[in-house]
Design an enzyme around this catalytic site. Sequence first.
Site, PDB file in Angstrom:
ATOM      1  N   GLY A 135       2.626  -0.980   4.291  1.00 17.18           N
ATOM      2  CA  GLY A 135       2.766   0.422   3.904  1.00 17.18           C
ATOM      3  C   GLY A 135       4.228   0.782   3.713  1.00 17.18           C
ATOM      4  N   GLY A 136       4.813   1.407   4.736  1.00 17.20           N
ATOM      5  CA  GLY A 136       6.182   1.934   4.655  1.00 17.20           C
ATOM      6  C   GLY A 136       7.199   0.991   4.026  1.00 17.20           C
ATOM      7  N   GLU A 189      -7.086   5.167   7.252  1.00 15.63           N
ATOM      8  CA  GLU A 189      -6.863   6.579   6.893  1.00 15.63           C
ATOM      9  C   GLU A 189      -8.062   7.140   6.131  1.00 15.63           C
ATOM     10  OE1 GLU A 189      -3.095   5.838   5.015  1.00 15.63           O
ATOM     11  OE2 GLU A 189      -2.288   5.313   6.986  1.00 15.63           O
ATOM     12  N   SER A 233       3.029  -1.953  10.406  1.00 15.88           N
ATOM     13  CA  SER A 233       4.472  -2.060  10.597  1.00 15.88           C
ATOM     14  C   SER A 233       5.057  -3.434  10.261  1.00 15.88           C
ATOM     15  CB  SER A 233       4.851  -1.636  12.022  1.00 15.88           C
ATOM     16  OG  SER A 233       4.432  -0.302  12.256  1.00 15.88           O
ATOM     17  N   GLY A 268       2.193   2.502  10.650  1.00 16.63           N
ATOM     18  CA  GLY A 268       3.181   3.568  10.474  1.00 16.63           C
ATOM     19  C   GLY A 268       3.866   3.979  11.765  1.00 16.63           C
ATOM     20  N   HIS A 273      -9.638   1.558   4.328  1.00 17.73           N
ATOM     21  CA  HIS A 273      -8.394   1.723   5.082  1.00 17.73           C
ATOM     22  C   HIS A 273      -8.646   2.727   6.213  1.00 17.73           C
ATOM     23  CE1 HIS A 273      -4.345   2.918   6.132  1.00 17.73           C
ATOM     24  NE2 HIS A 273      -3.955   1.775   5.605  1.00 17.73           N
ATOM     25  N   GLU A 311      -5.925  -4.406  10.465  1.00 24.07           N
ATOM     26  CA  GLU A 311      -4.872  -3.422  10.677  1.00 24.07           C
ATOM     27  C   GLU A 311      -5.156  -2.605  11.927  1.00 24.07           C
ATOM     28  OE1 GLU A 311      -2.740  -2.428   6.760  1.00 24.07           O
ATOM     29  OE2 GLU A 311      -4.481  -1.131   6.864  1.00 24.07           O
ATOM     30  N   ASN A 369       0.878  -1.178   0.000  1.00 22.98           N
ATOM     31  CA  ASN A 369       0.000   0.000   0.000  1.00 22.98           C
ATOM     32  C   ASN A 369       0.913   1.225   0.000  1.00 22.98           C
ATOM     33  OD1 ASN A 369      -1.854   2.000   0.382  1.00 22.98           O
ATOM     34  ND2 ASN A 369      -2.378   1.449   2.492  1.00 22.98           N
ATOM     35  N   TRP A 370       1.058   1.802  -1.198  1.00 26.09           N
ATOM     36  CA  TRP A 370       1.990   2.931  -1.321  1.00 26.09           C
ATOM     37  C   TRP A 370       1.438   4.216  -0.718  1.00 26.09           C
ATOM     38  CZ3 TRP A 370       4.081   2.815  -7.094  1.00 26.09           C
ATOM     39  CH2 TRP A 370       4.869   1.677  -7.266  1.00 26.09           C
ATOM     40  N   LYS A 371       0.149   4.271  -0.487  1.00 23.38           N
ATOM     41  CA  LYS A 371      -0.497   5.506   0.001  1.00 23.38           C
ATOM     42  C   LYS A 371      -0.146   6.659  -0.958  1.00 23.38           C
ATOM     43  CE  LYS A 371      -0.272   3.476   4.525  1.00 23.38           C
ATOM     44  NZ  LYS A 371      -0.252   3.637   5.970  1.00 23.38           N
TER      45      LYS A 371
END
Length: 254
Positions: free
Chosen positions: A236-237, A99, A215, A175, A97, A169, A9-11
């Site tokens: 993500g990251g 966010e 994470s 993150g 998600h 999640e 998930n590159w966001k």
Amino acid sequence: MRKQIAAANWKMNLSFQQADQLLNSVVDAGIATKENQQVIFAVPFLYLSIANQLIGTVKNFNAASQNCYQKKEGAFTGEISAAMLHSMNISYCLVGHSERREYFNESNEILSEKIDRCLENDLTPIFCCGESLTIRAADQQKTFVETQLRDSLFHLSKEQITNLVIAYEPIWAIGTGKTATTIQVQEMHAHIRSVISNQYGTDTGDKISILYGGSVKASNAKELFNCDDVDGGLVGGASLQAEEFIQIIKALKC
Ligand code: PGA
């Protein structure tokens, strides 16, 4: 055997050039995925087309959208429909998600409409759920996640819900570098599976892939993915670095 999935998930990250480079690096690694494994790149809308071009010929690699709008079509300036995604040969879409829920006020009800739009257009929704730290501190996480599932998914038929991936999640792990423990993860994944099984039968519960997100890194992926009810991760990251993500793909269960 359930699908085992490594989903990036590159966001809202990476320039076009960086995106191109990252996809090429992962493809060039020549990872031989097994029949039941899937590698998914949830990239910004703008990059879906190039992602499809770059990974389209790689077996078990797919591009995904990070979102879609809940209405079929019409005067919704700036939005993207599930039908548009389908017309571009996209096969997965993240829905709900945390966010999106937090910054764009996406309620369980709106998400249930998004799920419908995805399924009408042959998109597999990756439905995200998970609790905040306050809810976990009050030991209400199981009820909270159950309500998220119930309100957004339980209008679906048995056949429809089988065409779905769930991502657990916990918000406090996203993150933050603070990963949930394997005990916490397995406990929640087993709970999610039992909630689905109670409603739709064990055969259905057993078929649905449940990913963990929060994470995930190359250094903890194997331990997390080895939990019985974990079928891969939403990352993500760590998915923004080719080598990290390659190792995460390689950590998938067979
Ligand atoms: P993270 O994000 O891996 O950076 O914690 C996961 C996600 O939000 O899907």
